[in-house]
Design an enzyme around this catalytic site. Structure first.
Site, mmCIF file in Angstrom:
data_model
loop_
_atom_site.group_PDB
_atom_site.id
_atom_site.type_symbol
_atom_site.label_atom_id
_atom_site.label_comp_id
_atom_site.label_asym_id
_atom_site.label_seq_id
_atom_site.Cartn_x
_atom_site.Cartn_y
_atom_site.Cartn_z
ATOM 1 N N SER A 1 16.694 -26.153 35.945
ATOM 2 C CA SER A 1 17.590 -25.980 37.099
ATOM 3 C C SER A 1 18.707 -24.981 36.800
ATOM 4 O O SER A 1 19.068 -24.753 35.645
ATOM 5 C CB SER A 1 18.226 -27.305 37.500
ATOM 6 O OG SER A 1 17.253 -28.306 37.638
HETATM 7 N N1 SAH Z 1 15.561 -31.506 33.949
HETATM 8 C C1 SAH Z 1 14.703 -30.401 33.641
HETATM 9 C C2 SAH Z 1 14.180 -29.757 34.926
HETATM 10 C C3 SAH Z 1 12.738 -29.785 34.941
HETATM 11 S S1 SAH Z 1 11.943 -29.456 36.477
HETATM 12 C C4 SAH Z 1 15.353 -29.395 32.715
HETATM 13 O O1 SAH Z 1 16.547 -29.530 32.422
HETATM 14 O O2 SAH Z 1 14.667 -28.488 32.238
HETATM 15 C C5 SAH Z 1 11.352 -31.059 36.900
HETATM 16 C C6 SAH Z 1 10.405 -31.690 35.930
HETATM 17 O O3 SAH Z 1 9.993 -32.930 36.513
HETATM 18 C C7 SAH Z 1 9.133 -30.904 35.651
HETATM 19 O O4 SAH Z 1 9.016 -30.663 34.273
HETATM 20 C C8 SAH Z 1 8.021 -31.833 36.153
HETATM 21 O O5 SAH Z 1 6.853 -31.787 35.377
HETATM 22 C C9 SAH Z 1 8.696 -33.200 36.065
HETATM 23 N N2 SAH Z 1 8.114 -34.253 36.907
HETATM 24 C C10 SAH Z 1 7.598 -34.145 38.157
HETATM 25 N N3 SAH Z 1 7.169 -35.328 38.599
HETATM 26 C C11 SAH Z 1 7.419 -36.231 37.594
HETATM 27 C C12 SAH Z 1 7.197 -37.631 37.440
HETATM 28 N N4 SAH Z 1 6.599 -38.358 38.393
HETATM 29 N N5 SAH Z 1 7.565 -38.217 36.294
HETATM 30 C C13 SAH Z 1 8.152 -37.502 35.295
HETATM 31 N N6 SAH Z 1 8.377 -36.168 35.377
HETATM 32 C C14 SAH Z 1 8.023 -35.546 36.513
#
Ligand code: SAH
Length: 230
Positions: free
Chosen positions: A80
């Site tokens: 993000s």
């Molecule tokens: N917080 C992260 C942002 C990652 S984007 C950072 O600081 O880099 C969101 C992430 O959520 C992705 O990696 C995606 O694979 C994950 N995601 C999506 N659905 C999910 C679920 N049901 N359980 C766990 N992770 C999930």
């Protein structure tokens, strides 16, 4: 020999310069993107100053690590925008004794930021490759109060519940009931809610006894919340 030493000194100074450069860029990011836009929670600001965001992005994105935008981290996912990370950290009003659950570890960056403020962070990632590398990265960088699990975060992390706060970093079509259950009385959850193909609403969910209140914070765009088997 002399030539080799000079060469080595040159390389070392280049590396040293680039680290200084990242520090400068990070300081600028915090001033321009975080403080100037109204984030005032001191501990959140300190955490944004402390965590080396460039260590959490792929090599090819390092030069953009401190820019005012989300960045690709592979597997179609994104880290993000710095402001969003700070905003979501600030809005849960984290305290040093808190235990926080994050859904969507991705690069591990947001978990690292929260871990600078609270006692313990549990983070879940559904894509095994991302979860594994987030785990390794966090260990290497010494974030030893973060635990990473590879699973579908829809079900939360029962074993460590209840949580003072829950931060969801993928856009869900509804608020997963297990996450509400695993929130402490008085706890806060921040979650983007809406269709994966449109703008979503970042929502603050608060639990007070049996009462759940929700508040729309701002329109956002997150990657979709996936489900195991998708
Ligand atoms: N917080 C992260 C942002 C990652 S984007 C950072 O600081 O880099 C969101 C992430 O959520 C992705 O990696 C995606 O694979 C994950 N995601 C999506 N659905 C999910 C679920 N049901 N359980 C766990 N992770 C999930």
């Amino acid at each position: 020999m002399v030539r080799k030493t000079v060469y080595l000194l040159f390389i070392t100074s280049l590396l040293a310069f680039s680290n200084d450069d990242y520090d400068r860029q990070r300081e600028q990011m915090v001033n321009r993107q975080i403080i100037n836009r109204g984030i005032s929670h001191e501990l959140t600001i300190e955490a944004m100053r402390a965590v080396p965001r460039h260590e959490f992005v792929p090599q090819a994105q390092r030069r953009n690590a401190y820019s005012d935008s989300p960045l690709p981290i592979g597997y179609g996912q994104t880290i993000s925008q710095p402001y969003i990370v700070a905003y979501m950290t600030d809005i849960i009003q984290p305290e040093s004794h808190h235990r926080v659950l994050e859904i969507g570890a991705g690069s591990g960056y947001h978990a690292a930021v929260i871990s600078k403020v609270v006692d313990r962070v549990y983070t879940i990632e559904i894509i095994p490759e991302l979860g594994e590398s987030a785990k390794e990265r966090l260990e290497q960088q010494g974030f030893d109060n973060v635990e990473v699990k590879i699973a579908d975060g829809y079900y939360g992390w029962e074993e460590h519940a209840p949580f003072d706060a829950i931060v969801v970093t993928a856009a869900a079509e509804h608020i997963p009931p297990p996450l509400i259950e695993q929130l402490k009385d008085g706890g806060k959850m921040v979650i983007p809610v809406g269709s994966p193909f449109f703008v979503q609403q970042l929502m603050l969910v608060e639990k007070k006894g049996e009462k759940i209140t929700t508040r729309n914070l701002m329109p956002v765009r997150f990657v979709p919340f996936r489900r195991a088997g998708d």
